[in-house]
Design a protein around this motif. Structure first.
Motif, PDB file in Angstrom:
ATOM      1  N   SER A   1       0.833  -1.201   0.000  1.00  0.00           N
ATOM      2  CA  SER A   1       0.000   0.000   0.000  1.00  0.00           C
ATOM      3  C   SER A   1       0.866   1.249   0.000  1.00  0.00           C
TER       4      SER A   1
ATOM      5  N   GLU B   1       0.261  -1.932   4.708  1.00  0.00           N
ATOM      6  CA  GLU B   1      -0.380  -3.195   4.344  1.00  0.00           C
ATOM      7  C   GLU B   1       0.165  -3.725   3.026  1.00  0.00           C
TER       8      GLU B   1
ATOM      9  N   TYR C   1      -1.329  -6.175  -0.252  1.00  0.00           N
ATOM     10  CA  TYR C   1      -2.472  -6.858  -0.855  1.00  0.00           C
ATOM     11  C   TYR C   1      -1.964  -8.110  -1.566  1.00  0.00           C
TER      12      TYR C   1
ATOM     13  N   SER D   1      -6.211 -11.126  -0.035  1.00  0.00           N
ATOM     14  CA  SER D   1      -5.956 -11.070   1.402  1.00  0.00           C
ATOM     15  C   SER D   1      -5.186  -9.796   1.708  1.00  0.00           C
ATOM     16  N   VAL D   2      -5.420  -9.224   2.886  1.00  0.00           N
ATOM     17  CA  VAL D   2      -4.725  -7.999   3.302  1.00  0.00           C
ATOM     18  C   VAL D   2      -3.842  -8.331   4.494  1.00  0.00           C
TER      19      VAL D   2
ATOM     20  N   ASP E   1      -1.120  -7.012   7.357  1.00  0.00           N
ATOM     21  CA  ASP E   1      -0.683  -5.846   8.109  1.00  0.00           C
ATOM     22  C   ASP E   1       0.767  -6.069   8.556  1.00  0.00           C
TER      23      ASP E   1
ATOM     24  N   LYS F   1      -7.744  -8.973   6.754  1.00  0.00           N
ATOM     25  CA  LYS F   1      -8.968  -8.952   5.954  1.00  0.00           C
ATOM     26  C   LYS F   1      -8.842  -9.886   4.760  1.00  0.00           C
ATOM     27  N   LYS F   2      -9.993 -10.265   4.229  1.00  0.00           N
ATOM     28  CA  LYS F   2     -10.018 -10.974   2.952  1.00  0.00           C
ATOM     29  C   LYS F   2     -11.199 -10.445   2.143  1.00  0.00           C
TER      30      LYS F   2
ATOM     31  N   THR G   1      -9.192  -0.009  -2.400  1.00  0.00           N
ATOM     32  CA  THR G   1      -8.255  -0.465  -1.369  1.00  0.00           C
ATOM     33  C   THR G   1      -8.709  -0.112   0.048  1.00  0.00           C
TER      34      THR G   1
ATOM     35  N   GLY H   1     -12.387  -2.843  -0.213  1.00  0.00           N
ATOM     36  CA  GLY H   1     -12.336  -4.140  -0.873  1.00  0.00           C
ATOM     37  C   GLY H   1     -13.431  -4.321  -1.907  1.00  0.00           C
TER      38      GLY H   1
END
Length: 395
Positions: free
Chosen positions: A294, A299, A301, A311-312, A314, A322-323, A359, A362
């Motif tokens: 990012s 993050e 991606y 999938s995200v 961190d 996240k997904k 972004t 999602g």
């Protein structure tokens, strides 16, 4: 003690109390390390950050704690600031490049190129986009200012293309030839060939100091460590997973770890590049394939081609948070992030389409039909000082 002495001592005492700061001035704001109304502590000596001993000729590292410091939203180099914003999609089975206007989500041009274009790669100086015509054994240059293609240059087996951080060499990933070919970054004249023993060299990323890079070998499930200046393989290891198929490679912002997508292990390998010891696996989703950091460096991606999701990850929390699933499925593959950081663009490898994903949420913003077999699309221009290649690794 006479009266004069007592008077002088009393005056000195008052001056001493004032100098000690027993009563803070009304317009003084307490620092972050003190409470309001208390005396400020003497600040501890600041530890100086040791300068990075980078690859000779490489631009200085802006921030030793963040290799992506030059990639902030819309921080475009003077070289590219006047280029029109476009998404260039190589269609590997149609032998074309679809050019998309990201504002309208429409194809505005289709460029005929050589056989089996795999990736669209920004040059180190960011003035040219190179289309890797893998089976056509050529590179087609595109002028990103005009969008016009130039005369193809003969280069054997150019599956992917990278550039050393000092801009001295282009590095062709000759996948089927089993070679890393170091070339002149402008003429593409061959300078040195480094044979490899693994199969399917395809993706790479460079260390913080630029002195080495990690390469994934797709068909033999291996990783290579290459000395940039010596142009020589200095390490090789087999991934600890039966049938491993490593793909995209990205370094962490602090430069301490490399992440390698693996579409058979369904996750990312986490590697200490300096030590080059055995990596650990972090599962993300079926067919883990592309990795994109990012604009704020917080993050990453991760495209999961086999299940139609992103999938995200961190970096600070060191975990997936996240997904995002594409509403109608799909095969999200390679791509890039818009200059403002708000849109993730990915090719749909097996569905002849391209996805635009918000972004922040999602949410799928667009699904655009393109040619057959879309692969390593490039979003251009992007922030950064120079390009390391692939679909856009900027520093």
């Amino acid at each position: 003690m006479n009266l004069i002495h007592r008077t002088l001592l009393a005056g000195l005492g008052l001056l001493t109390l004032a100098a000690c700061g027993t009563e803070p001035t009304k317009d003084r704001t307490p620092t972050a390390t003190e409470s309001p109304g208390t005396q400020a502590a003497i600040p501890a000596p600041q530890k100086k950050t040791k300068p990075i001993d980078g690859l000779p000729g490489m631009p200085p590292v802006l921030d030793p704690k963040d290799v992506y410091a030059a990639n902030r939203p819309n921080k475009l180099s003077p070289v590219v600031k006047d280029f029109p914003s476009r998404v260039y999609v190589p269609n590997s089975e149609s032998d074309t490049v679809s050019v998309i206007d990201p504002k309208t989500y429409e194809i505005i041009e289709t460029i005929r190129v050589g056989r089996q274009p795999q990736h669209v790669v920004p040059s180190w100086d960011m003035k040219t986009l190179w289309v890797n015509n893998n089976r056509g054994h050529t590179l087609t240059p595109i002028d990103p200012k005009t969008g016009k293609a130039g005369k193809a240059v003969e280069v054997h087996d150019p599956y992917n293309l990278y550039f050393t951080p000092n801009g001295k060499h282009a590095v062709v990933m000759a996948s089927l030839d089993r070679e890393l070919v170091f070339r002149d970054p402008h003429t593409m004249k061959r300078i040195k060939t480094e044979p490899v023993t693994c199969y399917g060299v395809n993706h790479a990323d460079f260390s913080l100091d630029g002195r080495y890079f990690i390469v994934s070998c797709e068909f033999s499930g291996e990783l290579l460590k290459v000395d940039t200046q010596k142009m020589k393989v200095v390490g090789r290891q087999k991934l600890p997973f039966d049938g491993a198929m490593p793909q995209d490679v990205k370094i962490s912002p602090d430069g301490k770890r490399f992440y390698i997508a693996d579409m058979i292990a369904d996750g990312m390998w986490v590697l200490d590049g300096d030590k080059f010891t055995e990596p650990t696996l972090l599962r993300t989703g079926k067919g883990c394939h592309g990795l994109y950091v990012s604009r704020d460096s917080r993050e990453m991606y991760v495209s999961n081609r086999g299940e139609g999701s992103v999938s995200v990850f961190d970096f600070k929390k060191n975990k997936l948070t996240k997904k995002w699933r594409l509403p109608d499925g799909g095969s999200p593959d390679m791509g890039g992030i818009s200059a403002d950081g708000k849109v993730l663009w990915l090719s749909g490898r097996y569905d002849a389409e391209v996805y635009a994903i918000d972004t922040r949420t999602g949410k799928q913003l667009a699904r655009i039909p393109v040619g057959s077999g879309p692969h390593g699309l490039a979003v251009y221009p992007q922030p950064g000082r120079y390009s390391l290649g692939h679909t856009g690794i900027f520093r």
